[in-house]
Design a protein around this motif. Structure first.
Motif, PDB file in Angstrom:
ATOM      1  N   ALA A 193       0.948  -1.251  -0.139  1.00  0.00           N
ATOM      2  CA  ALA A 193       0.029   0.059   0.099  1.00  0.00           C
ATOM      3  C   ALA A 193       0.811   1.309  -0.107  1.00  0.00           C
ATOM      4  O   ALA A 193       0.657   2.231  -0.610  1.00  0.00           O
ATOM      5  CB  ALA A 193      -0.989   0.090   1.190  1.00  0.00           C
ATOM      6  N   TYR A 212       2.625   1.388  -3.429  1.00  0.00           N
ATOM      7  CA  TYR A 212       1.665   1.969  -4.444  1.00  0.00           C
ATOM      8  C   TYR A 212       1.318   3.558  -4.347  1.00  0.00           C
ATOM      9  O   TYR A 212       1.374   4.362  -5.368  1.00  0.00           O
ATOM     10  CB  TYR A 212       0.330   1.277  -4.366  1.00  0.00           C
ATOM     11  CG  TYR A 212      -0.545   1.784  -5.540  1.00  0.00           C
ATOM     12  CD1 TYR A 212      -0.285   1.118  -6.752  1.00  0.00           C
ATOM     13  CD2 TYR A 212      -1.456   2.563  -5.415  1.00  0.00           C
ATOM     14  CE1 TYR A 212      -1.292   1.533  -7.746  1.00  0.00           C
ATOM     15  CE2 TYR A 212      -2.500   3.105  -6.459  1.00  0.00           C
ATOM     16  CZ  TYR A 212      -2.364   2.452  -7.409  1.00  0.00           C
ATOM     17  OH  TYR A 212      -3.065   2.835  -8.687  1.00  0.00           O
ATOM     18  N   ALA A 234      -1.662  -5.228  -5.911  1.00  0.00           N
ATOM     19  CA  ALA A 234      -3.011  -5.432  -5.018  1.00  0.00           C
ATOM     20  C   ALA A 234      -3.103  -6.903  -4.654  1.00  0.00           C
ATOM     21  O   ALA A 234      -3.389  -6.947  -3.512  1.00  0.00           O
ATOM     22  CB  ALA A 234      -4.298  -4.577  -5.620  1.00  0.00           C
ATOM     23  N   PHE A 280      -9.099  -2.462  -2.270  1.00  0.00           N
ATOM     24  CA  PHE A 280      -7.803  -2.217  -3.039  1.00  0.00           C
ATOM     25  C   PHE A 280      -7.747  -2.758  -4.493  1.00  0.00           C
ATOM     26  O   PHE A 280      -7.199  -2.233  -5.409  1.00  0.00           O
ATOM     27  CB  PHE A 280      -6.699  -1.981  -2.446  1.00  0.00           C
ATOM     28  CG  PHE A 280      -5.445  -1.582  -2.783  1.00  0.00           C
ATOM     29  CD1 PHE A 280      -5.259  -0.374  -3.724  1.00  0.00           C
ATOM     30  CD2 PHE A 280      -4.254  -2.392  -2.896  1.00  0.00           C
ATOM     31  CE1 PHE A 280      -4.278  -0.119  -4.528  1.00  0.00           C
ATOM     32  CE2 PHE A 280      -3.204  -2.066  -3.422  1.00  0.00           C
ATOM     33  CZ  PHE A 280      -3.256  -0.788  -4.348  1.00  0.00           C
ATOM     34  N   ARG A 308      -8.306   0.319  -7.782  1.00  0.00           N
ATOM     35  CA  ARG A 308      -6.686   0.397  -7.496  1.00  0.00           C
ATOM     36  C   ARG A 308      -6.577   2.172  -7.565  1.00  0.00           C
ATOM     37  O   ARG A 308      -5.969   2.718  -8.711  1.00  0.00           O
ATOM     38  CB  ARG A 308      -5.771  -0.315  -8.451  1.00  0.00           C
ATOM     39  CG  ARG A 308      -5.961  -1.777  -8.009  1.00  0.00           C
ATOM     40  CD  ARG A 308      -5.007  -2.421  -9.021  1.00  0.00           C
ATOM     41  NE  ARG A 308      -5.581  -2.499 -10.607  1.00  0.00           N
ATOM     42  CZ  ARG A 308      -6.527  -3.224 -11.104  1.00  0.00           C
ATOM     43  NH1 ARG A 308      -7.134  -3.816 -10.289  1.00  0.00           N
ATOM     44  NH2 ARG A 308      -6.764  -2.862 -12.254  1.00  0.00           N
ATOM     45  N   LYS A 349      -5.100   5.569  -5.134  1.00  0.00           N
ATOM     46  CA  LYS A 349      -4.364   5.931  -3.833  1.00  0.00           C
ATOM     47  C   LYS A 349      -5.370   5.994  -2.823  1.00  0.00           C
ATOM     48  O   LYS A 349      -4.580   5.829  -1.517  1.00  0.00           O
ATOM     49  CB  LYS A 349      -3.675   7.235  -4.254  1.00  0.00           C
ATOM     50  CG  LYS A 349      -2.586   7.197  -5.188  1.00  0.00           C
ATOM     51  CD  LYS A 349      -1.568   8.403  -5.187  1.00  0.00           C
ATOM     52  CE  LYS A 349      -0.535   8.158  -5.979  1.00  0.00           C
ATOM     53  NZ  LYS A 349       0.359   9.526  -6.069  1.00  0.00           N
ATOM     54  N   LYS A 372      -7.775   4.029  -2.033  1.00  0.00           N
ATOM     55  CA  LYS A 372      -8.141   2.831  -1.594  1.00  0.00           C
ATOM     56  C   LYS A 372      -6.692   2.288  -0.847  1.00  0.00           C
ATOM     57  O   LYS A 372      -6.934   1.423   0.264  1.00  0.00           O
ATOM     58  CB  LYS A 372      -8.542   1.929  -2.552  1.00  0.00           C
ATOM     59  CG  LYS A 372      -9.851   2.217  -3.369  1.00  0.00           C
ATOM     60  CD  LYS A 372     -10.886   1.970  -2.422  1.00  0.00           C
ATOM     61  CE  LYS A 372     -12.260   2.307  -2.672  1.00  0.00           C
ATOM     62  NZ  LYS A 372     -13.410   2.019  -1.904  1.00  0.00           N
ATOM     63  N   ALA A 373      -5.776   2.574  -1.429  1.00  0.00           N
ATOM     64  CA  ALA A 373      -4.491   2.203  -1.112  1.00  0.00           C
ATOM     65  C   ALA A 373      -4.040   2.826   0.400  1.00  0.00           C
ATOM     66  O   ALA A 373      -3.505   2.058   1.263  1.00  0.00           O
ATOM     67  CB  ALA A 373      -3.288   2.393  -1.788  1.00  0.00           C
ATOM     68  N   MET A 406      -6.239   0.915   3.000  1.00  0.00           N
ATOM     69  CA  MET A 406      -5.629  -0.351   3.501  1.00  0.00           C
ATOM     70  C   MET A 406      -4.216  -0.176   4.293  1.00  0.00           C
ATOM     71  O   MET A 406      -4.055  -0.865   5.234  1.00  0.00           O
ATOM     72  CB  MET A 406      -5.193  -1.185   1.971  1.00  0.00           C
ATOM     73  CG  MET A 406      -4.720  -2.659   2.565  1.00  0.00           C
ATOM     74  SD  MET A 406      -4.512  -3.570   1.136  1.00  0.00           S
ATOM     75  CE  MET A 406      -2.765  -2.882   0.820  1.00  0.00           C
TER      76      MET A 406
END
Length: 419
Positions: free
Chosen positions: A246, A249, A274, A319, A323, A325, A327-328, A331
């Protein structure tokens, strides 16, 4: 010639501009100076005293500034918050490996030694990556790239604190713990750090580095390494991959500018990144059951660990589907929450040796009173079969029998003795 009033006024302004830490002392000296000036007929004596006090206060201020400067540099070189997380995992491993009673003195020494070795490893990491850190926004203000401390000074600091921490673990814990600490320092500074600029496998090597401190704590408490002691190291290993994927990314542009070969840089869509995060989040699910089955924790930990792991897995799946940022980042925050809750659950629900002994005896008593086995014997004289009773006996299933199942297929298959 200076007048008495002008000397007193000059020194009063100096006292007001001095640091708060020396205000009481300066006030006392000012009163003495005022008394001296009021009783003396020599103004030069007053001016000389004021200059002496000014020089003394200046030296104190310089010393405080010097201490603060290098103290802050050492704090940042050591990545103190990351080092304290390492200490927390090591301390948790110590508690889990302590059995019925926790030796608080030994725990303190272990945590201190771990902190020193972790500080050394993080400092050496920054020494080797000084040019890379200078190119990244989030690291360009570190002590070495910004020029606040020299490279020889940083190397001296790292070497001294690393040797002292290893020696402390060797003398206050045991050689096994000291060996694990020294090995982890070498693995982090001299293997993981250069790999970051060579190959994406560095992330998996870094996960091994993060899994060793709880094993160090277990070894410091118990003096050996057992299969039960691998629960927390396994959690640290699998947890680090979604946690760092995470982060990689979110910061992949920064990592690219710094020259680091992270897994996310070769994955433009982010799908594989992911997927790695999701797969390793799922790998965390069996650990709560293994902790209970191997006698490390009570049954409640199974439920809590499962709910916690499903939560981080859900964040990883979100995520994977979307995909971005954002969602990252979700996580990443979920991973930050997972680790302290998981370790707290291990400590709260851990089973001591006495509890396990009493529970095993209680189970054995119930089984022996409700289960019988028929024993047939031949009488040589009249060839009659005599039926008797013998206690019910069970053979404990080896823990490796469970660990051989995925996600641990690399462990040997269980073996049983014929009845």
């Amino acid at each position: 010639m200076l007048r008495r009033s002008s000397v007193t006024s000059l020194y009063s302004r100096f006292v007001r501009s001095s640091s708060s830490s020396s205000s009481s002392s300066s006030s006392h000296n000012l009163n003495n100076l005022n008394h001296l000036c009021s009783t003396s007929s020599n103004p030069n004596l007053c001016a000389s005293s004021a200059l002496d006090l000014s020089a003394s206060a200046s030296k104190v201020t310089d010393l405080v500034s010097f201490t603060r400067h290098y103290g802050r540099c050492y704090w940042e070189l050591s990545k103190a918050r990351l080092s304290m997380l390492v200490v927390a995992t090591s301390g948790t491993g110590f508690v889990l490996g302590s059995g019925s009673a926790v030796d608080l003195s030994a725990l303190s020494w272990t945590c201190l030694g771990t902190m020193m070795v972790a500080a050394s490893a993080n400092s050496l990491n920054q020494v080797f990556e000084i040019n890379n850190d200078a190119k990244m926004k989030r690291t360009c203000q570190r002590p070495l790239p910004s020029g606040r401390i020299s490279i020889p000074h940083a190397v001296s600091w790292a070497s001294s604190v690393g040797l002292a921490g290893t020696a402390l673990l060797a003398t206050q814990a045991n050689m096994l713990a000291a060996g694990l600490a020294a090995s982890n320092l070498i693995l982090y500074a001299f293997v993981y750090t250069p790999l970051k600029q060579i190959h994406p496998v560095n992330t998996w090597v870094g996960a091994v580095v993060g899994a060793i401190p709880p094993l160090l704590g277990w070894a410091a408490a118990s003096g050996d390494i057992s299969l039960n002691g691998l629960i927390l190291p396994a959690a640290l290993y699998f947890w680090q991959l979604p946690h760092f994927m995470a982060l990689a990314y979110m910061c992949r542009d920064d990592y690219a500018a710094g020259g680091f070969r992270m897994y996310s840089l070769a994955d433009p869509t982010g799908r594989r990144t992911a997927l790695v995060a999701l797969r390793n989040s799922i790998y965390l699910i069996p650990l709560g059951f293994l902790a209970y089955d191997w006698g490390v924790t009570s049954g409640w930990f199974c439920l809590e660990s499962t709910v916690l792991t499903l939560a981080i897995s859900a964040a990883a799946f979100s995520f994977y589907r979307d995909r971005t940022k954002e969602k990252a980042r979700r996580m990443f925050h979920a991973s930050l929450l997972y680790l302290p809750v998981f370790m707290s659950g291990l400590i709260i629900h851990r089973r001591s040796d006495n509890q396990q002994f009493l529970e095993d005896n209680a189970k054995g008593f119930v089984r022996s009173s409700s289960s019988v086995d028929t024993l047939e014997l031949d009488d040589k004289n009249d060839n009659q079969k005599i039926k008797g009773r013998r206690p019910y006996q069970t053979q404990a299933r080896p823990p490796v029998a469970y660990a051989s199942i995925a996600p641990f297929p690399f462990l040997p298959a269980p073996s049983y003795n014929a009845p």
